[in-house]
Design a protein around this motif. Structure first.
Motif, PDB file in Angstrom:
ATOM      1  N   GLU A  74       0.598  -1.413  -0.217  1.00 26.87           N
ATOM      2  CA  GLU A  74      -0.054  -0.154   0.259  1.00 26.87           C
ATOM      3  C   GLU A  74       0.615   1.287   0.113  1.00 26.87           C
ATOM      4  N   ARG A  75       2.530   1.422   0.273  1.00 26.04           N
ATOM      5  CA  ARG A  75       3.087   2.746   0.221  1.00 26.04           C
ATOM      6  C   ARG A  75       3.081   3.530  -1.193  1.00 26.04           C
ATOM      7  N   ALA A  76       3.610   4.392  -0.855  1.00 27.59           N
ATOM      8  CA  ALA A  76       3.766   4.841  -2.750  1.00 27.59           C
ATOM      9  C   ALA A  76       4.437   4.681  -3.289  1.00 27.59           C
ATOM     10  N   ALA A  77       5.479   4.339  -2.610  1.00 21.52           N
ATOM     11  CA  ALA A  77       6.834   3.629  -3.336  1.00 21.52           C
ATOM     12  C   ALA A  77       6.562   2.654  -4.237  1.00 21.52           C
ATOM     13  N   TYR A  78       5.241   1.690  -3.884  1.00 21.32           N
ATOM     14  CA  TYR A  78       5.056   0.557  -4.902  1.00 21.32           C
ATOM     15  C   TYR A  78       3.931   0.905  -5.504  1.00 21.32           C
ATOM     16  N   GLN A  79       3.841   2.076  -5.828  1.00 19.06           N
ATOM     17  CA  GLN A  79       2.478   1.943  -7.110  1.00 19.06           C
ATOM     18  C   GLN A  79       2.396   1.399  -8.028  1.00 19.06           C
ATOM     19  N   TRP A  80       3.905   1.158  -8.434  1.00 16.83           N
ATOM     20  CA  TRP A  80       3.910   0.982 -10.011  1.00 16.83           C
ATOM     21  C   TRP A  80       4.129  -1.057  -9.784  1.00 16.83           C
ATOM     22  N   ALA A  81       3.814  -2.046  -8.411  1.00 15.65           N
ATOM     23  CA  ALA A  81       3.929  -3.257  -8.588  1.00 15.65           C
ATOM     24  C   ALA A  81       2.942  -3.585  -8.559  1.00 15.65           C
ATOM     25  N   VAL A  82       2.032  -4.701  -9.051  1.00 16.45           N
ATOM     26  CA  VAL A  82       0.716  -5.177  -8.676  1.00 16.45           C
ATOM     27  C   VAL A  82       1.158  -6.940  -8.187  1.00 16.45           C
ATOM     28  N   GLU A  83       0.228  -7.209  -7.450  1.00 15.02           N
ATOM     29  CA  GLU A  83       0.507  -8.623  -7.212  1.00 15.02           C
ATOM     30  C   GLU A  83      -0.985  -9.160  -8.408  1.00 15.02           C
ATOM     31  N   THR A  84      -0.102 -10.486  -9.225  1.00 11.48           N
ATOM     32  CA  THR A  84      -1.438 -11.238  -9.894  1.00 11.48           C
ATOM     33  C   THR A  84      -1.835 -12.120  -9.558  1.00 11.48           C
ATOM     34  N   SER A  85      -3.572 -12.443  -9.805  1.00  6.86           N
ATOM     35  CA  SER A  85      -4.137 -13.377  -9.216  1.00  6.86           C
ATOM     36  C   SER A  85      -4.622 -14.325 -10.444  1.00  6.86           C
ATOM     37  N   ILE A  86      -5.139 -15.614 -10.635  1.00 10.33           N
ATOM     38  CA  ILE A  86      -5.551 -15.822 -11.937  1.00 10.33           C
ATOM     39  C   ILE A  86      -6.614 -17.269 -11.497  1.00 10.33           C
ATOM     40  N   TYR A  87      -7.835 -17.509 -12.265  1.00  6.66           N
ATOM     41  CA  TYR A  87      -8.086 -18.636 -11.818  1.00  6.66           C
ATOM     42  C   TYR A  87      -8.827 -19.277 -12.855  1.00  6.66           C
ATOM     43  N   VAL A  88      -8.764 -20.547 -13.504  1.00  4.70           N
ATOM     44  CA  VAL A  88      -9.602 -20.915 -14.694  1.00  4.70           C
ATOM     45  C   VAL A  88     -10.570 -22.211 -13.670  1.00  4.70           C
ATOM     46  N   ALA A  89     -11.591 -22.582 -14.527  1.00  4.07           N
ATOM     47  CA  ALA A  89     -11.754 -23.490 -14.518  1.00  4.07           C
ATOM     48  C   ALA A  89     -11.896 -24.990 -13.907  1.00  4.07           C
ATOM     49  N   LYS A  90     -11.674 -25.684 -13.822  1.00  3.12           N
ATOM     50  CA  LYS A  90     -11.014 -26.466 -12.976  1.00  3.12           C
ATOM     51  C   LYS A  90     -11.631 -27.278 -14.770  1.00  3.12           C
ATOM     52  N   ASP A  91     -12.361 -27.577 -15.283  1.00  2.55           N
ATOM     53  CA  ASP A  91     -12.635 -28.613 -16.582  1.00  2.55           C
ATOM     54  C   ASP A  91     -11.945 -27.661 -18.289  1.00  2.55           C
ATOM     55  N   ALA A  92     -11.720 -26.178 -17.471  1.00  2.76           N
ATOM     56  CA  ALA A  92     -11.302 -25.590 -19.330  1.00  2.76           C
ATOM     57  C   ALA A  92      -9.659 -25.139 -19.371  1.00  2.76           C
ATOM     58  N   ARG A  93      -8.990 -25.830 -18.136  1.00  2.00           N
ATOM     59  CA  ARG A  93      -7.250 -25.283 -17.762  1.00  2.00           C
ATOM     60  C   ARG A  93      -6.927 -26.579 -18.727  1.00  2.00           C
ATOM     61  N   ARG A  94      -5.358 -25.824 -19.212  1.00  2.00           N
ATOM     62  CA  ARG A  94      -5.146 -25.899 -20.797  1.00  2.00           C
ATOM     63  C   ARG A  94      -5.520 -25.768 -21.987  1.00  2.00           C
ATOM     64  N   ASP A  95      -6.236 -24.578 -22.127  1.00  2.00           N
ATOM     65  CA  ASP A  95      -7.111 -24.205 -22.995  1.00  2.00           C
ATOM     66  C   ASP A  95      -6.503 -23.306 -23.655  1.00  2.00           C
ATOM     67  N   GLY A  96      -5.554 -22.995 -22.829  1.00  2.00           N
ATOM     68  CA  GLY A  96      -5.573 -21.262 -23.331  1.00  2.00           C
ATOM     69  C   GLY A  96      -5.407 -19.954 -22.433  1.00  2.00           C
ATOM     70  N   ILE A  97      -6.646 -20.357 -21.833  1.00  2.00           N
ATOM     71  CA  ILE A  97      -7.558 -19.404 -21.059  1.00  2.00           C
ATOM     72  C   ILE A  97      -6.655 -18.761 -19.979  1.00  2.00           C
ATOM     73  N   GLY A  98      -5.786 -18.964 -19.183  1.00  2.00           N
ATOM     74  CA  GLY A  98      -4.552 -18.076 -18.638  1.00  2.00           C
ATOM     75  C   GLY A  98      -4.007 -17.514 -19.315  1.00  2.00           C
ATOM     76  N   ARG A  99      -3.531 -17.789 -20.317  1.00  2.00           N
ATOM     77  CA  ARG A  99      -2.571 -17.284 -22.073  1.00  2.00           C
ATOM     78  C   ARG A  99      -3.200 -15.544 -21.774  1.00  2.00           C
ATOM     79  N   MET A 100      -4.887 -16.136 -22.235  1.00  2.00           N
ATOM     80  CA  MET A 100      -5.590 -15.243 -22.986  1.00  2.00           C
ATOM     81  C   MET A 100      -5.667 -13.912 -21.943  1.00  2.00           C
ATOM     82  N   LEU A 101      -5.830 -14.719 -20.813  1.00  2.00           N
ATOM     83  CA  LEU A 101      -6.149 -13.398 -19.914  1.00  2.00           C
ATOM     84  C   LEU A 101      -4.755 -12.725 -19.407  1.00  2.00           C
TER      85      LEU A 101
END
Length: 182
Positions: A74-101
């Motif tokens: 949350e500090r101002a000096a970190y404003q150019w950095a973010v933490e990423t999160s990604i979740y793909v439906a269990k049955d759709a993994r390895r279909d390229g969805i994660g890469r697209m996102l």
């Protein structure tokens, strides 16, 4: 199937929570123990959208995955950095969805002036097991992330200890006197 990426809305909360539920209940990919309520999840979406993109991939009216970022710190000096999160439906993994996102998310973040993408990833403490494998690390490596740190036995779930790793990807030029307070 043809997929489309769009910005999530709070009304997507139930469908996104249905994807996330699998990861909470069956994996150590998230260290969250309890599935949040739809209202809590809606609030999480709304908080992200105040400052950052929250993307979903859908096809034929169904959501197959989502990705978003949150402040790295949350500090101002970190404003150019973010933490990423990604979740793909269990049955759709390895279909390229994660890469697209991730490709679309990265494009939008570059336009916002974000320079560092950081991913906090659950990591097996030794051998893979039925709750956690190395797939997320491999995916991030394919997306250009590199390993920068490992914390040992910091997450306890399903009666065992798991490690956590940080991976990063630099997506912009780090210059002196960057524009502040985006």
């Amino acid at each position: 199937m043809t997929y489309q990426i769009r910005i999530a809305t709070p009304e997507d909360a139930k469908e996104l929570l249905d994807i996330y539920r699998y990861y909470v209940e069956n994996t150590a990919i998230t260290f969250e123990y309890d599935v949040p309520s739809v209202e809590e999840f809606r609030g999480r979406i709304e908080r992200v959208l105040k400052k950052f993109p929250y993307l979903v991939v859908e096809g034929e009216g169904k959501i197959y995955g989502y990705a978003y970022v949150s402040p790295f710190k949350e500090r101002a000096a970190y404003q150019w950095a973010v933490e990423t999160s990604i979740y793909v439906a269990k049955d759709a993994r390895r279909d390229g969805i994660g890469r697209m996102l991730y490709e679309e998310l990265e494009k939008r973040l570059k336009e916002m002036g974000i320079l560092n993408l950081n991913a906090c990833i659950g990591y097996p403490n030794g051998a893979e097991d039925e709750h956690l494998n190395y797939d997320s690390v491999r995916f991030h490596e394919k997306m250009g992330y590199s390993m920068v740190g490992e914390f040992h036995q910091c997450g306890y779930k399903f009666g065992r200890w798991y490690n956590m790793v940080w991976m990063e990807k630099l997506i912009g030029e780090h210059v002196n006197d960057p524009a502040c307070d985006r």
